[in-house]
Motif scaffolding. Structure first.
Motif, mmCIF file in Angstrom:
data_model
loop_
_atom_site.group_PDB
_atom_site.id
_atom_site.type_symbol
_atom_site.label_atom_id
_atom_site.label_comp_id
_atom_site.label_asym_id
_atom_site.label_seq_id
_atom_site.Cartn_x
_atom_site.Cartn_y
_atom_site.Cartn_z
ATOM 1 N N ALA A 1 0.850 -1.234 -0.042
ATOM 2 C CA ALA A 1 0.105 -0.067 0.022
ATOM 3 C C ALA A 1 0.871 1.328 0.015
ATOM 4 O O ALA A 1 0.454 2.310 -0.704
ATOM 5 N N LEU A 2 1.936 1.114 0.789
ATOM 6 C CA LEU A 2 2.759 2.485 0.957
ATOM 7 C C LEU A 2 4.176 2.658 -0.096
ATOM 8 O O LEU A 2 4.494 3.613 -0.314
ATOM 9 N N ALA A 3 4.612 1.530 -0.440
ATOM 10 C CA ALA A 3 6.010 1.682 -0.962
ATOM 11 C C ALA A 3 5.876 2.453 -2.437
ATOM 12 O O ALA A 3 6.635 3.220 -3.008
ATOM 13 N N PRO A 4 4.807 1.980 -3.386
ATOM 14 C CA PRO A 4 4.619 2.610 -4.399
ATOM 15 C C PRO A 4 4.835 4.231 -4.375
ATOM 16 O O PRO A 4 5.196 4.649 -5.265
ATOM 17 N N GLY A 5 4.048 4.397 -3.376
ATOM 18 C CA GLY A 5 3.971 6.100 -3.320
ATOM 19 C C GLY A 5 5.306 6.593 -2.905
ATOM 20 O O GLY A 5 5.770 7.632 -3.479
ATOM 21 N N MET A 6 6.165 5.894 -2.128
ATOM 22 C CA MET A 6 7.574 6.397 -1.749
ATOM 23 C C MET A 6 8.225 6.096 -3.166
ATOM 24 O O MET A 6 9.043 7.142 -3.502
ATOM 25 N N ALA A 7 8.097 5.319 -3.901
ATOM 26 C CA ALA A 7 8.763 4.742 -5.233
ATOM 27 C C ALA A 7 8.423 6.084 -6.242
ATOM 28 O O ALA A 7 9.366 6.639 -7.055
ATOM 29 N N SER A 8 7.118 6.437 -6.502
ATOM 30 C CA SER A 8 6.839 7.544 -7.292
ATOM 31 C C SER A 8 7.553 8.578 -6.999
ATOM 32 O O SER A 8 7.891 9.620 -7.590
ATOM 33 N N ARG A 9 7.701 9.032 -5.629
ATOM 34 C CA ARG A 9 8.480 10.225 -5.118
ATOM 35 C C ARG A 9 9.928 10.163 -5.104
ATOM 36 O O ARG A 9 10.884 11.174 -5.093
ATOM 37 N N GLY A 10 10.413 8.954 -5.446
ATOM 38 C CA GLY A 10 12.071 8.775 -5.358
ATOM 39 C C GLY A 10 12.656 8.626 -4.171
ATOM 40 O O GLY A 10 14.029 8.720 -4.150
ATOM 41 N N ASN A 11 12.063 8.318 -3.006
ATOM 42 C CA ASN A 11 12.591 8.454 -1.629
ATOM 43 C C ASN A 11 11.500 7.641 -0.750
ATOM 44 O O ASN A 11 10.440 7.938 -0.674
ATOM 45 N N GLY A 12 12.136 7.006 0.252
ATOM 46 C CA GLY A 12 11.341 6.485 1.379
ATOM 47 C C GLY A 12 12.256 5.399 1.864
ATOM 48 O O GLY A 12 13.404 4.927 1.629
ATOM 49 N N ALA A 13 11.908 4.882 3.211
ATOM 50 C CA ALA A 13 12.570 4.084 3.860
ATOM 51 C C ALA A 13 11.833 2.954 4.830
ATOM 52 O O ALA A 13 10.966 3.589 5.304
ATOM 53 N N ILE A 14 11.980 1.689 4.722
ATOM 54 C CA ILE A 14 11.198 0.726 5.462
ATOM 55 C C ILE A 14 12.172 -0.170 6.303
ATOM 56 O O ILE A 14 13.261 -0.458 5.781
ATOM 57 N N VAL A 15 11.808 -0.517 7.369
ATOM 58 C CA VAL A 15 12.454 -1.278 8.188
ATOM 59 C C VAL A 15 11.664 -2.349 8.758
ATOM 60 O O VAL A 15 10.654 -1.993 9.367
ATOM 61 N N ASN A 16 11.962 -3.403 8.453
ATOM 62 C CA ASN A 16 11.310 -4.555 9.108
ATOM 63 C C ASN A 16 11.937 -5.167 10.288
ATOM 64 O O ASN A 16 13.158 -5.255 10.596
ATOM 65 N N VAL A 17 11.067 -5.468 11.454
ATOM 66 C CA VAL A 17 11.734 -5.933 12.888
ATOM 67 C C VAL A 17 11.602 -7.286 12.743
ATOM 68 O O VAL A 17 10.641 -7.943 12.739
ATOM 69 N N THR A 18 12.787 -8.011 13.019
ATOM 70 C CA THR A 18 12.792 -9.717 12.971
ATOM 71 C C THR A 18 13.269 -9.954 14.062
ATOM 72 O O THR A 18 12.823 -9.525 15.125
ATOM 73 N N THR A 19 14.181 -11.088 14.018
ATOM 74 C CA THR A 19 14.759 -11.689 15.390
ATOM 75 C C THR A 19 15.706 -12.473 14.951
ATOM 76 O O THR A 19 16.087 -13.069 14.048
ATOM 77 N N MET A 20 16.753 -12.666 16.015
ATOM 78 C CA MET A 20 17.927 -13.648 15.845
ATOM 79 C C MET A 20 17.439 -14.744 15.583
ATOM 80 O O MET A 20 18.310 -15.591 14.821
ATOM 81 N N VAL A 21 16.382 -15.290 15.982
ATOM 82 C CA VAL A 21 16.031 -16.885 15.627
ATOM 83 C C VAL A 21 15.363 -16.969 14.266
ATOM 84 O O VAL A 21 14.992 -18.017 14.183
ATOM 85 N N ALA A 22 15.437 -16.014 13.442
ATOM 86 C CA ALA A 22 15.290 -16.186 12.263
ATOM 87 C C ALA A 22 16.548 -16.736 11.312
ATOM 88 O O ALA A 22 16.200 -17.097 10.240
ATOM 89 N N SER A 23 17.524 -16.639 12.009
ATOM 90 C CA SER A 23 18.795 -16.999 11.320
ATOM 91 C C SER A 23 19.311 -18.498 12.014
ATOM 92 O O SER A 23 20.286 -19.125 11.242
ATOM 93 N N PHE A 24 18.816 -19.080 12.820
ATOM 94 C CA PHE A 24 19.387 -20.242 13.184
ATOM 95 C C PHE A 24 18.049 -21.073 14.124
ATOM 96 O O PHE A 24 17.127 -20.289 14.590
ATOM 97 N N GLY A 25 18.059 -22.360 14.058
ATOM 98 C CA GLY A 25 17.256 -23.053 14.921
ATOM 99 C C GLY A 25 17.151 -22.961 16.391
ATOM 100 O O GLY A 25 18.373 -23.275 16.997
#
Length: 248
Positions: free
Chosen positions: A125-149
């Motif tokens: 919903a929001l990234a295309p608007g950022m792209a049309s303006r040529g600027n924007g930043a998105i950060v996703n919050v993950t976790t260390m247990v996404a990288s090991f079991g």
């Protein structure tokens, strides 16, 4: 470095913990912050604290387990922000732990909806608007247990592993249009949400070089950095904020 004057930011899960710290720091740096969460009282409290400190903020309630509510959140955030969101922080998440055999199908559906589907819909919903303006930043919050079991964390870890892959895919998709997409990967962090882990949080933190749980502000500082102009050439990165767990 962190001059957000004239910019707007939407932070999900912003009424407590990492999300609240992030919203507070972005507002202090000059951003108009759209605070999102499920609890009206906590949302209003967060907004009041930001305004009392001289910042700009508005609250939009949202149930991220419901797709229509997510779409409403995006639309309402755009309305409050004057038609543009410059920064999106996908922080909200749920983290049920437990053995795979005891995991209910409803748990699987809920985790997928909040941890994967909601960020996907918000970016759509929001990234295309950022792209049309040529600027924007998105950060996703993950976790260390996404990288090991880790035992008991199959459902949570796999959902965040999917979000890490989405981070890289979105960086490839939207980066050429000036939109930077990155992630932070927290380790054991002391927040309202992890309080229920009790001594388990300290035991998990003891496996890291730092030897202690981090604070919500530690992760928020990393998010603010990644959304700032100081990180303008960083795309598709997953920044560990895990007390050094990545090193062991």
């Amino acid at each position: 470095m962190n001059d957000y004057a004239g910019k707007t930011a939407l932070v999900t899960g912003a009424t407590s913990g990492i999300g609240r710290e992030t919203a507070t720091k972005l507002a202090a740096a000059g951003a108009h912050v759209i605070v999102s969460g499920r609890d009206l009282q906590r949302g209003e409290s967060t907004v009041a604290a930001i305004r009392d400190a001289g910042g700009r903020a508005d609250f939009v309630a949202g149930d991220l387990s419901d797709a229509d509510s997510v779409r409403h959140l995006a639309a309402r955030a755009l309305e409050l922000a004057g038609g543009r969101i410059d920064v999106l922080v996908n922080n909200a998440g749920i983290f049920p732990f437990g053995p795979t055999a005891e995991t209910q199908e409803s748990d699987i559906d809920a985790v997928a909806a909040v941890n994967i589907k909601a960020p996907f819909l918000l970016v759509a919903a929001l990234a295309p608007g950022m792209a049309s303006r040529g600027n924007g930043a998105i950060v996703n919050v993950t976790t260390m247990v996404a990288s090991f079991g880790m035992s008991g964390m199959a459902l949570y870890g796999s959902s965040k592993a999917a979000l890490q892959l989405l981070t890289k895919a979105w960086a490839a998709e939207f980066g050429p249009s000036g939109v930077r997409v990155n992630a932070v990967s927290p380790g054991p962090t002391r927040t309202e949400g992890t309080a229920a882990m009790g001594e388990g949080l300290d035991q998990l933190a003891a496996t890291t070089p730092a030897g202690r749980p981090g604070q919500a502000a530690d992760v928020a500082d990393a998010i603010v950095f990644l959304t700032s102009d100081a990180a303008q050439n960083i795309h598709g990165a997953v920044l560990p904020v895990d007390g050094g767990r990545i090193a062991v």
